[in-house]
Write a protein that holds these residues in place. Structure first.
Motif, PDB file in Angstrom:
ATOM      1  N   GLN A   1      -2.102   6.897   4.497  1.00 55.79           N
ATOM      2  CA  GLN A   1      -2.575   6.075   5.607  1.00 55.79           C
ATOM      3  C   GLN A   1      -1.675   4.870   5.819  1.00 55.79           C
ATOM      4  O   GLN A   1      -1.478   4.427   6.961  1.00 55.79           O
ATOM      5  CB  GLN A   1      -4.014   5.621   5.335  1.00 55.79           C
ATOM      6  CG  GLN A   1      -4.657   4.852   6.487  1.00 55.79           C
ATOM      7  CD  GLN A   1      -4.717   5.660   7.751  1.00 55.79           C
ATOM      8  OE1 GLN A   1      -5.086   6.829   7.744  1.00 55.79           O
ATOM      9  NE2 GLN A   1      -4.337   5.059   8.870  1.00 55.79           N
ATOM     10  N   ALA A   2      -1.117   4.328   4.733  1.00 57.37           N
ATOM     11  CA  ALA A   2      -0.204   3.188   4.867  1.00 57.37           C
ATOM     12  C   ALA A   2       1.035   3.579   5.655  1.00 57.37           C
ATOM     13  O   ALA A   2       1.542   2.802   6.474  1.00 57.37           O
ATOM     14  CB  ALA A   2       0.175   2.663   3.485  1.00 57.37           C
ATOM     15  N   VAL A   3       1.532   4.781   5.425  1.00 55.30           N
ATOM     16  CA  VAL A   3       2.703   5.248   6.176  1.00 55.30           C
ATOM     17  C   VAL A   3       2.366   5.344   7.668  1.00 55.30           C
ATOM     18  O   VAL A   3       3.164   4.936   8.528  1.00 55.30           O
ATOM     19  CB  VAL A   3       3.179   6.608   5.628  1.00 55.30           C
ATOM     20  CG1 VAL A   3       4.258   7.207   6.528  1.00 55.30           C
ATOM     21  CG2 VAL A   3       3.714   6.449   4.218  1.00 55.30           C
ATOM     22  N   LYS A   4       1.215   5.875   7.976  1.00 56.83           N
ATOM     23  CA  LYS A   4       0.817   5.997   9.388  1.00 56.83           C
ATOM     24  C   LYS A   4       0.658   4.625  10.035  1.00 56.83           C
ATOM     25  O   LYS A   4       1.117   4.392  11.161  1.00 56.83           O
ATOM     26  CB  LYS A   4      -0.493   6.771   9.492  1.00 56.83           C
ATOM     27  CG  LYS A   4      -0.404   8.214   9.014  1.00 56.83           C
ATOM     28  CD  LYS A   4      -1.770   8.897   9.086  1.00 56.83           C
ATOM     29  CE  LYS A   4      -1.709  10.321   8.548  1.00 56.83           C
ATOM     30  NZ  LYS A   4      -3.036  10.988   8.577  1.00 56.83           N
ATOM     31  N   THR A   5       0.011   3.721   9.313  1.00 59.02           N
ATOM     32  CA  THR A   5      -0.193   2.383   9.866  1.00 59.02           C
ATOM     33  C   THR A   5       1.127   1.640  10.014  1.00 59.02           C
ATOM     34  O   THR A   5       1.364   0.959  11.015  1.00 59.02           O
ATOM     35  CB  THR A   5      -1.146   1.582   8.958  1.00 59.02           C
ATOM     36  OG1 THR A   5      -2.359   2.313   8.786  1.00 59.02           O
ATOM     37  CG2 THR A   5      -1.449   0.230   9.556  1.00 59.02           C
ATOM     38  N   LEU A   6       1.991   1.785   9.013  1.00 62.12           N
ATOM     39  CA  LEU A   6       3.292   1.129   9.078  1.00 62.12           C
ATOM     40  C   LEU A   6       4.091   1.632  10.277  1.00 62.12           C
ATOM     41  O   LEU A   6       4.764   0.855  10.961  1.00 62.12           O
ATOM     42  CB  LEU A   6       4.069   1.386   7.777  1.00 62.12           C
ATOM     43  CG  LEU A   6       5.333   0.557   7.564  1.00 62.12           C
ATOM     44  CD1 LEU A   6       4.949  -0.891   7.301  1.00 62.12           C
ATOM     45  CD2 LEU A   6       6.140   1.104   6.400  1.00 62.12           C
ATOM     46  N   ASP A   7       4.026   2.910  10.531  1.00 64.86           N
ATOM     47  CA  ASP A   7       4.765   3.481  11.659  1.00 64.86           C
ATOM     48  C   ASP A   7       4.268   2.891  12.976  1.00 64.86           C
ATOM     49  O   ASP A   7       5.061   2.669  13.901  1.00 64.86           O
ATOM     50  CB  ASP A   7       4.604   4.994  11.665  1.00 64.86           C
ATOM     51  CG  ASP A   7       5.406   5.651  12.777  1.00 64.86           C
ATOM     52  OD1 ASP A   7       6.649   5.558  12.732  1.00 64.86           O
ATOM     53  OD2 ASP A   7       4.799   6.242  13.687  1.00 64.86           O
TER      54      ASP A   7
ATOM     55  N   LYS B   1      -3.171   8.615  -3.288  1.00 65.00           N
ATOM     56  CA  LYS B   1      -2.397   9.266  -2.236  1.00 65.00           C
ATOM     57  C   LYS B   1      -3.017   9.035  -0.858  1.00 65.00           C
ATOM     58  O   LYS B   1      -2.314   8.901   0.159  1.00 65.00           O
ATOM     59  CB  LYS B   1      -2.282  10.773  -2.505  1.00 65.00           C
ATOM     60  CG  LYS B   1      -1.381  11.518  -1.526  1.00 65.00           C
ATOM     61  CD  LYS B   1      -1.266  12.978  -1.900  1.00 65.00           C
ATOM     62  CE  LYS B   1      -0.264  13.687  -0.984  1.00 65.00           C
ATOM     63  NZ  LYS B   1      -0.673  13.642   0.424  1.00 65.00           N
ATOM     64  N   LEU B   2      -4.341   8.972  -0.807  1.00 65.43           N
ATOM     65  CA  LEU B   2      -5.006   8.721   0.459  1.00 65.43           C
ATOM     66  C   LEU B   2      -4.530   7.416   1.075  1.00 65.43           C
ATOM     67  O   LEU B   2      -4.272   7.330   2.289  1.00 65.43           O
ATOM     68  CB  LEU B   2      -6.522   8.688   0.239  1.00 65.43           C
ATOM     69  CG  LEU B   2      -7.389   8.301   1.451  1.00 65.43           C
ATOM     70  CD1 LEU B   2      -7.273   9.361   2.534  1.00 65.43           C
ATOM     71  CD2 LEU B   2      -8.842   8.109   1.032  1.00 65.43           C
ATOM     72  N   ILE B   3      -4.399   6.395   0.243  1.00 58.32           N
ATOM     73  CA  ILE B   3      -3.959   5.091   0.733  1.00 58.32           C
ATOM     74  C   ILE B   3      -2.490   5.137   1.124  1.00 58.32           C
ATOM     75  O   ILE B   3      -2.089   4.582   2.146  1.00 58.32           O
ATOM     76  CB  ILE B   3      -4.215   4.004  -0.328  1.00 58.32           C
ATOM     77  CG1 ILE B   3      -5.702   4.008  -0.730  1.00 58.32           C
ATOM     78  CG2 ILE B   3      -3.805   2.642   0.191  1.00 58.32           C
ATOM     79  CD1 ILE B   3      -6.647   3.778   0.423  1.00 58.32           C
ATOM     80  N   ARG B   4      -1.680   5.811   0.309  1.00 59.80           N
ATOM     81  CA  ARG B   4      -0.245   5.881   0.627  1.00 59.80           C
ATOM     82  C   ARG B   4      -0.018   6.576   1.969  1.00 59.80           C
ATOM     83  O   ARG B   4       0.795   6.123   2.787  1.00 59.80           O
ATOM     84  CB  ARG B   4       0.502   6.604  -0.493  1.00 59.80           C
ATOM     85  CG  ARG B   4       0.460   5.892  -1.838  1.00 59.80           C
ATOM     86  CD  ARG B   4       1.489   6.465  -2.786  1.00 59.80           C
ATOM     87  NE  ARG B   4       1.260   7.875  -3.075  1.00 59.80           N
ATOM     88  CZ  ARG B   4       0.522   8.328  -4.087  1.00 59.80           C
ATOM     89  NH1 ARG B   4      -0.090   7.452  -4.883  1.00 59.80           N
ATOM     90  NH2 ARG B   4       0.361   9.615  -4.303  1.00 59.80           N
TER      91      ARG B   4
ATOM     92  N   SER C   1       0.820  -1.222   0.000  1.00 55.25           N
ATOM     93  CA  SER C   1       0.000   0.000   0.000  1.00 55.25           C
ATOM     94  C   SER C   1       0.846   1.261   0.000  1.00 55.25           C
ATOM     95  O   SER C   1       0.322   2.350  -0.237  1.00 55.25           O
ATOM     96  CB  SER C   1      -0.930   0.003   1.220  1.00 55.25           C
ATOM     97  OG  SER C   1      -1.798  -1.103   1.196  1.00 55.25           O
ATOM     98  N   LEU C   2       2.141   1.133   0.287  1.00 54.68           N
ATOM     99  CA  LEU C   2       3.012   2.305   0.276  1.00 54.68           C
ATOM    100  C   LEU C   2       3.169   2.896  -1.117  1.00 54.68           C
ATOM    101  O   LEU C   2       3.518   4.075  -1.265  1.00 54.68           O
ATOM    102  CB  LEU C   2       4.386   1.942   0.852  1.00 54.68           C
ATOM    103  CG  LEU C   2       4.413   1.541   2.324  1.00 54.68           C
ATOM    104  CD1 LEU C   2       5.789   1.019   2.693  1.00 54.68           C
ATOM    105  CD2 LEU C   2       4.026   2.712   3.207  1.00 54.68           C
ATOM    106  N   ILE C   3       2.934   2.086  -2.115  1.00 54.64           N
ATOM    107  CA  ILE C   3       3.040   2.572  -3.502  1.00 54.64           C
ATOM    108  C   ILE C   3       1.692   2.471  -4.200  1.00 54.64           C
ATOM    109  O   ILE C   3       1.628   2.264  -5.409  1.00 54.64           O
ATOM    110  CB  ILE C   3       4.121   1.795  -4.283  1.00 54.64           C
ATOM    111  CG1 ILE C   3       3.833   0.288  -4.242  1.00 54.64           C
ATOM    112  CG2 ILE C   3       5.509   2.103  -3.744  1.00 54.64           C
ATOM    113  CD1 ILE C   3       4.757  -0.521  -5.134  1.00 54.64           C
ATOM    114  N   ASP C   4       0.626   2.577  -3.422  1.00 48.07           N
ATOM    115  CA  ASP C   4      -0.711   2.565  -3.999  1.00 48.07           C
ATOM    116  C   ASP C   4      -0.890   3.754  -4.944  1.00 48.07           C
ATOM    117  O   ASP C   4      -0.256   4.798  -4.788  1.00 48.07           O
ATOM    118  CB  ASP C   4      -1.757   2.616  -2.879  1.00 48.07           C
ATOM    119  CG  ASP C   4      -3.152   2.255  -3.366  1.00 48.07           C
ATOM    120  OD1 ASP C   4      -3.524   1.084  -3.253  1.00 48.07           O
ATOM    121  OD2 ASP C   4      -3.828   3.161  -3.870  1.00 48.07           O
ATOM    122  N   LYS C   5      -1.784   3.589  -5.897  1.00 45.71           N
ATOM    123  CA  LYS C   5      -2.013   4.659  -6.869  1.00 45.71           C
ATOM    124  C   LYS C   5      -2.713   5.862  -6.248  1.00 45.71           C
ATOM    125  O   LYS C   5      -2.663   6.952  -6.814  1.00 45.71           O
ATOM    126  CB  LYS C   5      -2.845   4.122  -8.033  1.00 45.71           C
ATOM    127  CG  LYS C   5      -2.133   3.041  -8.844  1.00 45.71           C
ATOM    128  CD  LYS C   5      -3.005   2.554  -9.986  1.00 45.71           C
ATOM    129  CE  LYS C   5      -2.298   1.477 -10.789  1.00 45.71           C
ATOM    130  NZ  LYS C   5      -3.132   0.982 -11.910  1.00 45.71           N
TER     131      LYS C   5
END
Length: 797
Positions: free
Chosen positions: A527-533, A522-525, A516-520
């Motif tokens: 949120q993926a960064v926040k969740t990954l953290d 931006k909303l997903i990208r 999801s970090l490279i999702d098309k």
């Protein structure tokens, strides 16, 4: 004292005619000929009120009591006190009625809102109109003390002590009107001047009209006296004109109660209120047309919270329930039912609302089912866990498979409301089964809401299957083509991180999040960064408490482990101590060592021509490397033969400094890439042997002061010998030591069993490599890896 009075009354009742009611507490009243008690019916325990008159104590008022008893029996109207039973004897008169509360209580507490007061006055005005017009009678005792409120909040008229028909010349009002307690304050001016016979000379409704005006003033001000008649203090402005005409001193010009009622009903007048419209329309709600019912429900929905709650619970609620269940009231009527039910007690809810609710949950009407699910939060606190789990939930789950998406969605949302009332078996069994279906629903909104639902009910899932269920569901949602479904999965993972083990976070959750970090989107990208953290911080915290290594400490290794075992390798790195000791004893060996076919121990690619000559290329290796370790750790064979510069290879094996005391050529044990424990017959394995006639007597002799070089020739053998067993180092070393003591080596100096290296090649070139002979030195084994100026410890690889 009250108890004694009740006991006495019960004893008196026992002596007279049967009276199937029990006396309770005494109720305070204004001055009256009656004593009011709360009572209960013996048959079913239902509440009632009992009016008691003791003949011996108040014999002068006996005609008034008997007149009231007679009129209450014969006069039937919704606004009149409802009589249940009566008993008259020589000593007492008992009248059992519906449970009543004197209006004086509400007036003293000032608990009546303006709307409620108007509604009550409207009801009394209708009753008085009925008495004056239809019954051709005069009440003659209309005041606050004659008005009571029922359990439903409705105002009922009593005080019939002097109620008389004007056609009766011997009516009790003419004779005993002045005996009514506290009648002087409410007596109209014409009666006070000319006596009660003046009623015959004026309109018979004039007395009740004047008393009704006094009632209005007393309700809004708390008390009344004759000099306050006509005053408008605290009375709503809309009532002023009509009220003043009621208090007109001239009885012939006085406004009748019937005309007052008619004026109040006009559009926009003081009786044109939603509450009054409700009272008129609720009783015949079931027979109204659809348009009339819709208009009535709209008016009912506009009611504010200052209206009488008791009336809604006792009168409106039952009618609405019947309309919902049988009369086609629909969702709108049910919404009003829930609005009223929230104000009822638990006992009333269980007795009146709950049975209907259970039947409605089984109703196939989708509109009703959706309305039930929407209003479920309003009733869930009133429902027991047993009822929800055993009776309501089995009806709700049918909505998960409904063909209408709106029903499936509302059913899914209701899970959050009922989850606290479900058993663990139901949650982890049937509920998860249906949620698995909605997770694959064709509607993207339902799939998204399923993910949100799972995230919110995660703490209620069983610990044994929670992480498995959540990871599987959220991982699937992360691949959903609907953007909001993916976003919901990431957010759900963020809030449920506490339910996963550290291992699950690292091995299952993080790999699922990373794409999801490279999702098309931006909303997903983002949120993926926040969740990954969230999970990275979780893992960092977990790692802080982990040891640096799981290997046992060096001091824990005792004795001499078997060579090639993990203990030996852990203690001395990748080069074993057994090989080092062996090569120390071979430090005097010298000679030319040649591969069996002039090529590297790594076989040539199968694609090379058979007739192509191979150049000698010994594989370079660190002198501290263990060939047995190479045999244990196998690497895939290269696709092409490795070639090395002979001079460079020699320098790696025989450095000029004194740091390398082991002068053995490790290539004689074969290249690590050629070792394959699984298959000893593959052509990639090469064997070698040292021919006995190529070794002279000085091979293991002490070297002279000037370093001399000798040649050791390795010749290919046409008969390979390898039984696959472990090399016999100990026996071979012992044999060489005995021969060395004798000063002469035997004619045959074969290497230990298993170290001979043979090939099937028929011809081989002989290559000579100079080897420095060094004296045998007894050296302490260094188990630590050596620093080779950047060499990674794997030789020439």
């Amino acid at each position: 004292m009250d108890f004694l009075k009740s006991a006495v009354a019960s004893a008196m009742a026992a002596k007279g005619p049967p009276f199937p009611y029990n006396f309770g507490d005494k109720v305070d009243l204004d001055p009256s000929i009656w004593t009011l008690y709360n009572g209960t019916r013996r048959e079913d325990g239902s509440d009632c009120s009992i009016f008691s008159f003791e003949i011996a104590a108040n014999r002068s008022a006996l005609p008034l009591a008997r007149n009231a008893l007679k009129k209450l029996r014969t006069l039937r109207h919704p606004g009149v006190v409802k009589v249940l039973d009566t008993v008259e004897s020589e000593t007492y008169i008992y009248i059992a009625t519906e449970r009543l509360v004197p209006l004086r209580w509400h007036v003293k507490r000032k608990s009546l809102s303006p709307e409620t007061a108007k509604w009550g006055l409207y009801s009394i005005a209708r009753t008085v109109k009925f008495i004056n017009d239809e019954a051709s009678s005069v009440h003659g005792n209309l005041k606050v003390a004659s008005v009571y409120t029922t359990e439903s909040g409705e105002w009922k008229l009593g005080g019939f002590e002097v109620l008389s028909n004007v056609k009766d010349d011997e009516a009790v009002i003419y004779t005993y009107g002045s005996l009514v307690p506290d009648s002087g304050r409410y007596t109209p001016p014409e009666l006070a001047k000319s006596g009660w016979d003046a009623i015959k000379r004026n309109p018979h409704s004039a007395v009740d009209a004047y008393n009704f005006g006094a009632l209005i003033f007393e309700i809004f001000n708390g008390s009344f006296s004759s000099d306050q008649a006509g005053q408008t203090k605290n009375i709503p402005p809309s009532l002023h004109p009509s009220y003043k005409r009621l208090a007109n001193p001239n009885p012939k010009a006085r406004l009748t109660v019937a005309h007052f009622l008619e004026q109040g009903r006009r559009n926009g007048s003081f009786f044109d209120t939603p509450l009054i419209k409700l009272t008129e329309g609720v009783e015949n709600l079931g027979v109204k047309t659809e348009e009339e019912r819709e208009a009535f429900l709209d008016d009912l929905d506009q009611l504010t919270d200052d209206f009488p709650e008791d009336f809604f619970k006792m009168k409106v609620l039952p009618e609405l329930l019947k309309s919902v269940e049988f009369g086609g009231g629909g969702p709108k009527a049910f919404g009003l039912v829930m609005k009223i039910a929230t104000k009822s007690s638990n006992e009333d809810f269980d007795a009146k609302v709950l049975p209907v609710l259970l039947r409605l949950f089984g109703n196939p009407d989708r509109a009703i089912r959706v309305c039930l699910l929407d209003n479920l939060p309003l009733m869930i606190d009133r429902l027991s866990q047993k009822i929800v789990n055993d009776k309501i939930f089995p009806q709700i789950v049918t909505g998960f498979t409904d063909v209408a998406p709106v029903v499936r969605e509302q059913t899914l949302k209701s899970v959050l409301t009922i989850i606290t009332k479900l058993s663990d078996r139901t949650i982890n069994g049937e509920l998860l089964k249906y949620l698995a279906k909605t997770a694959n629903d064709e509607q993207p909104g339902i799939r998204t809401n399923t993910t949100i639902c799972l995230g919110k009910i995660a703490k209620y899932l069983g610990t044994s299957s929670r992480s498995k269920v959540l990871i599987a569901a959220f991982s699937r949602s992360l691949r959903d083509p609907f953007i909001h479904a993916r976003n919901a999965a990431l957010m759900a993972l963020s809030v449920t991180s506490e339910h996963f083990s550290d291992e699950d976070c690292a091995t299952r959750v993080l790999p699922a999040i990373c794409p999801s970090l490279i999702d098309k989107e931006k909303l997903i990208r983002d949120q993926a960064v926040k969740t990954l953290d969230v999970y990275v911080q979780r893992i960092k915290k977990a790692v802080e408490s982990m040891p640096e290594t799981a290997l046992p400490p060096e001091s824990a290794i005792s004795g001499n482990p078997r060579m090639g075992t993990p203990q030996a390798e852990a203690a001395a790195g990748w080069a074993g101590w057994a090989i080092s000791s062996f090569t120390n004893k071979l430090s005097a060996a010298a000679g030319d060592i040649t591969s069996s076919n002039g090529a590297s121990s790594v076989p040539a690619s199968s694609s090379a021509p058979p007739s192509r000559p191979s150049t000698a290329a010994p594989i370079t290796s660190n002198s501290s490397a263990s060939p047995l370790h190479r045999q244990t750790v196998k690497s895939p064979p290269p696709s092409a033969p490795l070639t090395r510069n002979p001079s460079t290879t020699g320098e790696l094996f025989f450095p000029e400094d004194d740091n390398n005391d082991d002068g053995a050529d490790f290539d004689a044990w074969g290249d690590m890439g050629d070792m394959d424990d699984d298959d000893t017959s593959t052509p990639n394995k090469m064997t070698a042997s040292i021919s006995s006639n190529q070794l002279n007597d000085n091979t293991f002799a002490e070297p002279s002061s000037s370093k001399k070089k000798s040649a050791v020739t390795t010749t290919a053998s046409s008969k390979p010998f390898d039984d696959g067993s472990e090399p016999d180092f100990a026996g071979w070393l012992a044999q060489q030591a005995e021969k060395k003591k004798g000063g002469v080596l035997g004619g045959s100096k074969a290497l230990p069993k298993g170290l001979g290296k043979t090939t099937t090649a028929t011809t081989a070139k002989k290559t000579t490599v100079p080897v420095k002979s060094k004296p045998v030195v007894v050296k302490k084994i260094d188990t630590k890896p050596k620093d080779d100026d950047g060499d990674d410890g794997w030789g020439g690889w």
